[in-house]
Motif scaffolding. Structure first.
Motif, PDB file in Angstrom:
ATOM      1  N   THR A   1       0.721  -1.175  -0.015  1.00  0.00           N
ATOM      2  CA  THR A   1      -0.129   0.431   0.296  1.00  0.00           C
ATOM      3  C   THR A   1       0.864   1.188  -0.339  1.00  0.00           C
ATOM      4  O   THR A   1       2.298   0.859   0.815  1.00  0.00           O
ATOM      5  N   GLU A   2       0.159   2.159  -0.474  1.00  0.00           N
ATOM      6  CA  GLU A   2       1.315   3.612  -0.800  1.00  0.00           C
ATOM      7  C   GLU A   2       1.340   4.424   0.706  1.00  0.00           C
ATOM      8  O   GLU A   2       0.457   3.865   1.777  1.00  0.00           O
TER       9      GLU A   2
ATOM     10  N   LYS B   1      -0.525   6.826   2.105  1.00  0.00           N
ATOM     11  CA  LYS B   1      -2.619   5.688   2.993  1.00  0.00           C
ATOM     12  C   LYS B   1      -1.787   5.084   4.434  1.00  0.00           C
ATOM     13  O   LYS B   1      -2.768   5.387   5.793  1.00  0.00           O
TER      14      LYS B   1
ATOM     15  N   GLN C   1      -1.444   7.734   7.176  1.00  0.00           N
ATOM     16  CA  GLN C   1      -3.398   8.636   7.163  1.00  0.00           C
ATOM     17  C   GLN C   1      -3.498   7.514   8.437  1.00  0.00           C
ATOM     18  O   GLN C   1      -4.319   8.100   9.736  1.00  0.00           O
ATOM     19  N   VAL C   2      -3.648   5.760   8.328  1.00  0.00           N
ATOM     20  CA  VAL C   2      -3.580   5.137   8.959  1.00  0.00           C
ATOM     21  C   VAL C   2      -3.068   5.515  10.611  1.00  0.00           C
ATOM     22  O   VAL C   2      -4.532   5.915  12.080  1.00  0.00           O
TER      23      VAL C   2
ATOM     24  N   HIS D   1      -9.193  -0.991   8.777  1.00  0.00           N
ATOM     25  CA  HIS D   1      -8.529   0.168   7.954  1.00  0.00           C
ATOM     26  C   HIS D   1      -8.314  -0.971   6.188  1.00  0.00           C
ATOM     27  O   HIS D   1      -7.717  -0.743   5.942  1.00  0.00           O
TER      28      HIS D   1
END
Length: 269
Positions: free
Chosen positions: A97-98, A101, A104-105, A171
């Motif tokens: 995953t980039e 992201k 943010q999590v 998430h």
């Protein structure tokens, strides 16, 4: 029989504290002599791995950030294989995953638990250096993250850890834990990346045996995915007691000393 060797770096091929691979040099020379590919498979970033690729004069692929991506030098394989993007001299198979992201999590996690959490994205080069023991330039490379956010939890208790894991799962993401840090990652791990790359090797070279060397729980997916797994000892002289799989060969020797002995044992047989 052909071998392909996959190895973790921190606490395995390189010393946990000094970051030196000097004790492993005899085995490294044996691999080179026998033309056995050495594939770095680590939580480190591409930029960090490239330093070791240069030091080891390695022409082989490598796997970054806990299976976030596989970097294959252009022209390395003659067979066709699927890849995501081309960058510099690499064909890259992206599995993770980039990073934005993941950040943010992590912010969501920090606002949801009552303990201090610090990720690499929260720290400048100097503080990463202080926390890891890396020099400033190495710390700068460690912050060049693409598929994995390393973070520390201060004052961690079991209920806090359980809550962190719950938020990560909500998430649709995953985590692993290495010798120093938690790692927030996507739907990737070292084992998935190893299996994909091993399949390409088999298409190219036919029958082969895969070997894996690690020291911590985040290496377990890799160790499960190879034919011959080795677990080296951690500082203090014990093996990671969170890995209980009896199929994994426990080798005597801390970090690169154990790594050296495992490879010598492998080739001598």
């Amino acid at each position: 029989m052909n071998y392909v060797v996959y190895t973790d770096l921190d606490g395995t091929l390189i010393d946990h504290d000094t970051y030196s691979y000097e004790p492993a040099k005899p085995a490294l020379e044996l691999l080179e002599k026998h033309n056995i590919p050495l594939i770095i498979c680590t939580s480190k970033t591409r930029a960090e791995i490239e330093v070791y690729v240069k030091k080891l004069n390695s022409p082989h692929p490598f796997i970054s950030e806990n299976g976030g991506a596989i970097f294959i030098p252009k022209g390395y394989f003659d067979v066709d294989y699927d890849y995501t993007i081309t960058y510099k001299n690499y064909n890259i198979i992206e599995l993770g995953t980039e990073y934005p992201k993941l950040r943010q999590v992590l912010e969501d996690i920090k606002s949801s638990v009552d303990v201090e959490i610090l990720g690499f994205g929260d720290l400048d080069d100097e503080n990463v250096s202080k926390d890891t023991g890396l020099d400033i330039e190495s710390a700068r490379l460690a912050k060049m993250r693409e598929y994995d956010e390393a973070f520390k939890v201060k004052g961690e208790e079991k209920n806090v850890a359980d809550r962190i894991i719950e938020i990560i799962k909500s998430h649709g993401l995953n985590y692993t834990r290495g010798g120093r840090y938690w790692h927030l990652i996507g739907d990737n791990d070292k084992g998935k990346a190893v299996e994909i790359l091993s399949d390409i090797y088999e298409k190219q070279f036919g029958n082969l045996q895969t070997v894996g060397l690690g020291d911590s729980l985040n290496d377990y997916p890799m160790l499960k995915s190879v034919d011959i797994p080795y677990l080296v000892q951690k500082p203090g002289g014990k093996h990671d007691d969170s890995i209980t799989d009896s199929k994994i060969n426990r080798i005597e020797g801390i970090g690169p000393k154990g790594w050296n002995q495992a490879i010598i044992n492998l080739i001598s047989r």
